[in-house]
Write a protein that holds these residues in place. Sequence first.
Motif, PDB file in Angstrom:
ATOM      1  N   TYR A 197       0.866  -1.182   0.000  1.00 55.88           N
ATOM      2  CA  TYR A 197       0.000   0.000   0.000  1.00 55.88           C
ATOM      3  C   TYR A 197       0.901   1.229   0.000  1.00 55.88           C
ATOM      4  O   TYR A 197       1.639   1.470   0.957  1.00 55.88           O
ATOM      5  CB  TYR A 197      -0.916  -0.009   1.232  1.00 55.88           C
ATOM      6  N   TYR A 198       0.837   1.982  -1.083  1.00 57.56           N
ATOM      7  CA  TYR A 198       1.735   3.120  -1.267  1.00 57.56           C
ATOM      8  C   TYR A 198       0.974   4.403  -0.973  1.00 57.56           C
ATOM      9  O   TYR A 198       0.103   4.819  -1.740  1.00 57.56           O
ATOM     10  CB  TYR A 198       2.277   3.126  -2.708  1.00 57.56           C
ATOM     11  N   LEU A 199       1.279   5.030   0.165  1.00 60.87           N
ATOM     12  CA  LEU A 199       0.576   6.233   0.611  1.00 60.87           C
ATOM     13  C   LEU A 199       1.367   7.469   0.202  1.00 60.87           C
ATOM     14  O   LEU A 199       2.522   7.646   0.609  1.00 60.87           O
ATOM     15  CB  LEU A 199       0.407   6.224   2.138  1.00 60.87           C
ATOM     16  N   SER A 200       0.734   8.315  -0.606  1.00 57.62           N
ATOM     17  CA  SER A 200       1.417   9.510  -1.105  1.00 57.62           C
ATOM     18  C   SER A 200       0.421  10.639  -1.259  1.00 57.62           C
ATOM     19  O   SER A 200      -0.672  10.445  -1.791  1.00 57.62           O
ATOM     20  CB  SER A 200       2.086   9.217  -2.459  1.00 57.62           C
ATOM     21  N   ALA A 201       0.800  11.824  -0.805  1.00 56.93           N
ATOM     22  CA  ALA A 201      -0.056  12.998  -0.970  1.00 56.93           C
ATOM     23  C   ALA A 201      -0.064  13.491  -2.409  1.00 56.93           C
ATOM     24  O   ALA A 201      -0.871  14.345  -2.756  1.00 56.93           O
ATOM     25  CB  ALA A 201       0.404  14.123  -0.035  1.00 56.93           C
ATOM     26  N   GLU A 202       0.844  12.950  -3.239  1.00 54.72           N
ATOM     27  CA  GLU A 202       0.942  13.394  -4.632  1.00 54.72           C
ATOM     28  C   GLU A 202       1.043  12.195  -5.568  1.00 54.72           C
ATOM     29  O   GLU A 202       1.747  11.228  -5.270  1.00 54.72           O
ATOM     30  CB  GLU A 202       2.178  14.283  -4.841  1.00 54.72           C
ATOM     31  N   ASN A 249       5.318   7.729   1.657  1.00 55.04           N
ATOM     32  CA  ASN A 249       6.086   8.489   0.672  1.00 55.04           C
ATOM     33  C   ASN A 249       6.312   9.897   1.209  1.00 55.04           C
ATOM     34  O   ASN A 249       5.522  10.807   0.987  1.00 55.04           O
ATOM     35  CB  ASN A 249       5.346   8.527  -0.668  1.00 55.04           C
ATOM     36  N   ASP A 250       7.386  10.071   1.955  1.00 49.96           N
ATOM     37  CA  ASP A 250       7.753  11.298   2.664  1.00 49.96           C
ATOM     38  C   ASP A 250       6.938  11.435   3.951  1.00 49.96           C
ATOM     39  O   ASP A 250       6.216  10.519   4.348  1.00 49.96           O
ATOM     40  CB  ASP A 250       7.603  12.531   1.761  1.00 49.96           C
ATOM     41  N   THR A 251       7.039  12.602   4.601  1.00 54.57           N
ATOM     42  CA  THR A 251       6.406  12.755   5.915  1.00 54.57           C
ATOM     43  C   THR A 251       4.908  13.026   5.835  1.00 54.57           C
ATOM     44  O   THR A 251       4.216  12.914   6.851  1.00 54.57           O
ATOM     45  CB  THR A 251       7.065  13.901   6.712  1.00 54.57           C
ATOM     46  N   HIS A 252       4.378  13.386   4.671  1.00 54.40           N
ATOM     47  CA  HIS A 252       2.962  13.759   4.579  1.00 54.40           C
ATOM     48  C   HIS A 252       2.015  12.710   5.148  1.00 54.40           C
ATOM     49  O   HIS A 252       1.059  13.072   5.851  1.00 54.40           O
ATOM     50  CB  HIS A 252       2.583  14.067   3.117  1.00 54.40           C
ATOM     51  N   PRO A 253       2.232  11.409   4.889  1.00 56.96           N
ATOM     52  CA  PRO A 253       1.307  10.417   5.453  1.00 56.96           C
ATOM     53  C   PRO A 253       1.744   9.848   6.802  1.00 56.96           C
ATOM     54  O   PRO A 253       1.164   8.874   7.266  1.00 56.96           O
ATOM     55  CB  PRO A 253       1.299   9.308   4.384  1.00 56.96           C
ATOM     56  N   SER A 254       2.745  10.462   7.459  1.00 55.71           N
ATOM     57  CA  SER A 254       3.286   9.851   8.673  1.00 55.71           C
ATOM     58  C   SER A 254       2.327   9.867   9.854  1.00 55.71           C
ATOM     59  O   SER A 254       2.507   9.115  10.813  1.00 55.71           O
ATOM     60  CB  SER A 254       4.612  10.523   9.069  1.00 55.71           C
ATOM     61  N   ILE A 255       1.278  10.685   9.792  1.00 55.11           N
ATOM     62  CA  ILE A 255       0.236  10.633  10.810  1.00 55.11           C
ATOM     63  C   ILE A 255      -0.394   9.245  10.830  1.00 55.11           C
ATOM     64  O   ILE A 255      -1.059   8.852  11.803  1.00 55.11           O
ATOM     65  CB  ILE A 255      -0.835  11.722  10.548  1.00 55.11           C
ATOM     66  N   GLY A 256      -0.180   8.466   9.789  1.00 48.13           N
ATOM     67  CA  GLY A 256      -0.711   7.111   9.712  1.00 48.13           C
ATOM     68  C   GLY A 256      -0.244   6.223  10.846  1.00 48.13           C
ATOM     69  O   GLY A 256      -0.949   5.275  11.230  1.00 48.13           O
ATOM     70  N   ILE A 257       0.930   6.496  11.395  1.00 47.33           N
ATOM     71  CA  ILE A 257       1.423   5.670  12.501  1.00 47.33           C
ATOM     72  C   ILE A 257       0.537   5.837  13.726  1.00 47.33           C
ATOM     73  O   ILE A 257       0.120   4.855  14.360  1.00 47.33           O
ATOM     74  CB  ILE A 257       2.890   6.035  12.798  1.00 47.33           C
ATOM     75  N   ALA A 258       0.198   7.080  14.055  1.00 47.60           N
ATOM     76  CA  ALA A 258      -0.707   7.321  15.179  1.00 47.60           C
ATOM     77  C   ALA A 258      -2.123   6.842  14.852  1.00 47.60           C
ATOM     78  O   ALA A 258      -2.829   6.330  15.730  1.00 47.60           O
ATOM     79  CB  ALA A 258      -0.725   8.805  15.538  1.00 47.60           C
ATOM     80  N   GLU A 259      -2.543   6.999  13.594  1.00 48.02           N
ATOM     81  CA  GLU A 259      -3.895   6.590  13.212  1.00 48.02           C
ATOM     82  C   GLU A 259      -4.056   5.073  13.269  1.00 48.02           C
ATOM     83  O   GLU A 259      -5.096   4.578  13.728  1.00 48.02           O
ATOM     84  CB  GLU A 259      -4.224   7.115  11.815  1.00 48.02           C
ATOM     85  N   LEU A 260      -3.063   4.321  12.805  1.00 44.53           N
ATOM     86  CA  LEU A 260      -3.190   2.869  12.875  1.00 44.53           C
ATOM     87  C   LEU A 260      -3.235   2.418  14.337  1.00 44.53           C
ATOM     88  O   LEU A 260      -4.012   1.517  14.684  1.00 44.53           O
ATOM     89  CB  LEU A 260      -2.032   2.185  12.140  1.00 44.53           C
ATOM     90  N   MET A 261      -2.437   3.062  15.189  1.00 46.55           N
ATOM     91  CA  MET A 261      -2.507   2.737  16.626  1.00 46.55           C
ATOM     92  C   MET A 261      -3.907   3.023  17.157  1.00 46.55           C
ATOM     93  O   MET A 261      -4.477   2.223  17.928  1.00 46.55           O
ATOM     94  CB  MET A 261      -1.463   3.537  17.388  1.00 46.55           C
ATOM     95  N   ARG A 262      -4.490   4.159  16.784  1.00 46.92           N
ATOM     96  CA  ARG A 262      -5.843   4.485  17.260  1.00 46.92           C
ATOM     97  C   ARG A 262      -6.851   3.443  16.793  1.00 46.92           C
ATOM     98  O   ARG A 262      -7.695   2.971  17.576  1.00 46.92           O
ATOM     99  CB  ARG A 262      -6.256   5.870  16.742  1.00 46.92           C
ATOM    100  N   LEU A 263      -6.765   3.067  15.535  1.00 48.22           N
ATOM    101  CA  LEU A 263      -7.717   2.087  15.013  1.00 48.22           C
ATOM    102  C   LEU A 263      -7.570   0.737  15.704  1.00 48.22           C
ATOM    103  O   LEU A 263      -8.565   0.061  16.005  1.00 48.22           O
ATOM    104  CB  LEU A 263      -7.527   1.934  13.504  1.00 48.22           C
ATOM    105  N   LEU A 264      -6.331   0.346  15.983  1.00 46.06           N
ATOM    106  CA  LEU A 264      -6.105  -0.962  16.597  1.00 46.06           C
ATOM    107  C   LEU A 264      -6.515  -0.988  18.066  1.00 46.06           C
ATOM    108  O   LEU A 264      -7.147  -1.943  18.528  1.00 46.06           O
ATOM    109  CB  LEU A 264      -4.639  -1.373  16.440  1.00 46.06           C
ATOM    110  N   ILE A 265      -6.155   0.072  18.826  1.00 46.78           N
ATOM    111  CA  ILE A 265      -6.418   0.007  20.267  1.00 46.78           C
ATOM    112  C   ILE A 265      -7.794   0.537  20.650  1.00 46.78           C
ATOM    113  O   ILE A 265      -8.429   0.003  21.565  1.00 46.78           O
ATOM    114  CB  ILE A 265      -5.317   0.731  21.069  1.00 46.78           C
ATOM    115  N   ASP A 266      -8.269   1.568  19.926  1.00 39.52           N
ATOM    116  CA  ASP A 266      -9.573   2.153  20.279  1.00 39.52           C
ATOM    117  C   ASP A 266     -10.734   1.448  19.596  1.00 39.52           C
ATOM    118  O   ASP A 266     -11.767   1.185  20.207  1.00 39.52           O
ATOM    119  CB  ASP A 266      -9.613   3.643  19.921  1.00 39.52           C
ATOM    120  N   VAL A 267     -10.577   1.169  18.316  1.00 38.13           N
ATOM    121  CA  VAL A 267     -11.694   0.606  17.549  1.00 38.13           C
ATOM    122  C   VAL A 267     -11.715  -0.916  17.633  1.00 38.13           C
ATOM    123  O   VAL A 267     -12.778  -1.525  17.803  1.00 38.13           O
ATOM    124  CB  VAL A 267     -11.617   1.060  16.074  1.00 38.13           C
ATOM    125  N   HIS A 268     -10.542  -1.534  17.531  1.00 42.92           N
ATOM    126  CA  HIS A 268     -10.486  -2.999  17.496  1.00 42.92           C
ATOM    127  C   HIS A 268      -9.983  -3.613  18.796  1.00 42.92           C
ATOM    128  O   HIS A 268      -9.665  -4.818  18.827  1.00 42.92           O
ATOM    129  CB  HIS A 268      -9.641  -3.444  16.302  1.00 42.92           C
TER     130      HIS A 268
END
Length: 862
Positions: A96-101, A348-367
Amino acid sequence: MHNKSFDRDYRQFAPQDTQVPDSGLVRVEDDRTGMSEQSLKRAIVDNLHYGQGKDNYFATPYDYYMAIARSMRDRLIKRRIQTARTHIQEDSKVVYYLSAEFLMGRYTGNSLINLGIYERVRKVLRESGLELDDLLEKEHEPGLGNGGLGRLAACYLDSLATLEIPAVGYGIRYEFGIFEQEIRNGWQAERPDKWLSFGNAWEVSLPEYRTEVKFGGHTESYTDTKGRYQTNWIPEHTVFGIPYDTPIPGYGVNTVNILRLWKAESSNEFDLDAFNAGDYLGAVANKMFSENISKVLYPNDDTVQGKELRLEQQYFFVSCSLQDIIRRHIYHYNSLDNLHEKSAIQLNDTHPSIGIAELMRLLIDVHQMDWEQAWHITQNCFAYTNHTLLPEALERWSVNLFGRLLPRHLEIIYEINFRFLSEVRKRYPGDNERIARLSLIEGEGADKKVRMANLACVGSRKINGVAALHTKLLQQDVLRDFYELAPEKFINKTNGVTPRRWLLLGNPRLSNLITEKIGEAWITNLDELRKLEQFADDPQFRQTWREIKQANKQDLAAYIERKNHIQVDTNSLFDVQVKRLHEYKRQLLNVLHIITLYNRIKRNPNEDILPRTFIFGGKAAPGYFIAKLIIKLINSVAAVVNDDPSLEGRLKVAFLSNYNVSMSQQIYAAAELSEQISTAGKEASGTGNMKFALNGALTIGTLDGANVEIREEVGAENFFLCGLTTPEVYELKAKGYNPQEYYQSNSELQEVIRLIACGHFSDGDSQLFRPLLDSLLYNDKYMLFADYQSYIDTQDRVSQAYRQEDNWTRMSILNTARMGKFSSDRAISEYCKEIWHVEPVPVEFKEYSPEDMNLKVSKVHW
């Protein structure tokens, strides 16, 4: 546009052609997605009638383009369905390639190339009096990126599909892409890029896969019935993300991956109570707020509102994408325990790096996963590509803004930071300065910021630079503390470009010659180009090579005359610098050289100056005043130089407005000298340098980014080196760089600066370019004065070399022949083996079967 031939051809199709034979299989000729000339023509006619609602009597060229595009999309969609089915059946790990551009360029021509039917479709159309190339010009290019970052992402998607790697690209479906650039009185002016004005033939909307994204509000903590500490995020508002899929075909294979872009829509589009109360703006306020998120590419973040919107964009597409990844995974495995074993997520660069905190939120809060397991999965899902050595490009967000917009994520980041720094303290007890540098939070008090690059480093399993020099500088400077803490995380992956778009599609004359001489294996194995070396000393081959370059130059010259109303000499050296406008890329140094040549001719009209055509292209960020002033200077110099009869046409300057992927294909094919003159140690890699060399242009450049490796591959004798090295730049800055020392000791440089200062290029206005001159004379952050003489001397060597026609051609051939390393196929193969640990999954193309004719609801959501 009344085309009688298409009308006549359409009438000849009998009804029985579309019937399913008794065998239950659709014959190739009868398959609506067949590849025969008859099937292709019928598909185009059908899409003209039933897609555009026109027949040949009413159809415009745009209608015909849309019919072609839809016909090609139909063929890709069929292969996409089989690809997705195969990936599920083979239990494949997915990238999964995450890129703002994503700067994909035009889709239709590239898809025709990858399907292997470009010439077949051209023939079908030509028989009916239509020209494929003319119709392809009607496609509005999606400008979903600013520059190299988006073009690299596009190359990587092409290579992932060509190498048969299961992959999905994730980004934002910006309604308005990067602005359309106009030049008005020499200045850049921005117009909205309405690339969706006439629709998009290539995308498929999937509203049933929409996701919900939260913003603002507050969090509430509690203990659940099992005694576990839980946090609930109560948002201020929510937004829906609607996915739009575009098929991405591989070359010569049946694999078709997807680019999934997210559009923001309101979760509550219309407030009837507000409307009834007379608050008409309030009735649609939520819709307006929501849709702003995907409205325009990268807002100017000089303002608080711009910063907030940019953070909203980044979180929006990352949250949508991660929720989508989890949804797909759960449908297949009914558990998230093995998410990291089946998913490789590239930042792909720092733009999607919030994904690290978001995946943690999804795993611990939602699942409801415990922290340790969630962190293990997160760290082993993500990998991080760093694309910059500029400190200002390493994103940092105000803690206040972050907490207001993403309160739960700030809590998670603080928890990650606490646990991380606890380990750092054990490793480096008492080293408070190191701890402060490694912290995810910078500063104290009200000015604290979240460091997104640090978050990406802590939460990723691998960290890579994009050129050997870049990775080395990350380890020694920008990310030194992280390298010392975990050197095993760091790895280099030098960028690459796809030979399909950047040679096969962009330079058909040269591609045909290469294929004629060495076969077509080079298209998917660029190392095959080495076989061209045997022809480097062949006089007839050299002559043909020159004729192709000359024909490409004539095409570009015609474009320049049509767009800029400038006549250029196609026998002159085409000296090209096209890239984003930025001070560190030093377009200004190029301009100083032009003025130097201008002064030499004015001093001595009989001086033997090699005729040159200087070609510029690139956009400046709307809020970047100095970059826009450089564009103004380029055009002001062009106005003087181009109209000076005493130069006898020996110097011409053209700034090509609205530089984009489609334009660049034509420019790379025609270029003879590639300007890659960034300050050493500033350019991460570059990919334009690779595209130029692949098309036979010689490079004048510093030892910066991938220039270092290009020079190693093509040979120092086939590369024009200039300027300080990175260690010399660092050393000079450490001693205290004083641009005045270089200025006072160089009479030619003084003459150039004085000519600008006196208003010679600004109708006598001595103040217009004063900010540029002051920045050079009293600061010169990017050390133009230090490199000026080396650059001028090297340009003189370029002139001497160009006069030796045979040897220049030999050097050109060898540049192309030795570019095998710089294929994106090579880069992606390395990512697959050393970072993602994924394997190719071949896709077998199947005709329709009786099972395909059954209508039933599937349980598989892909």
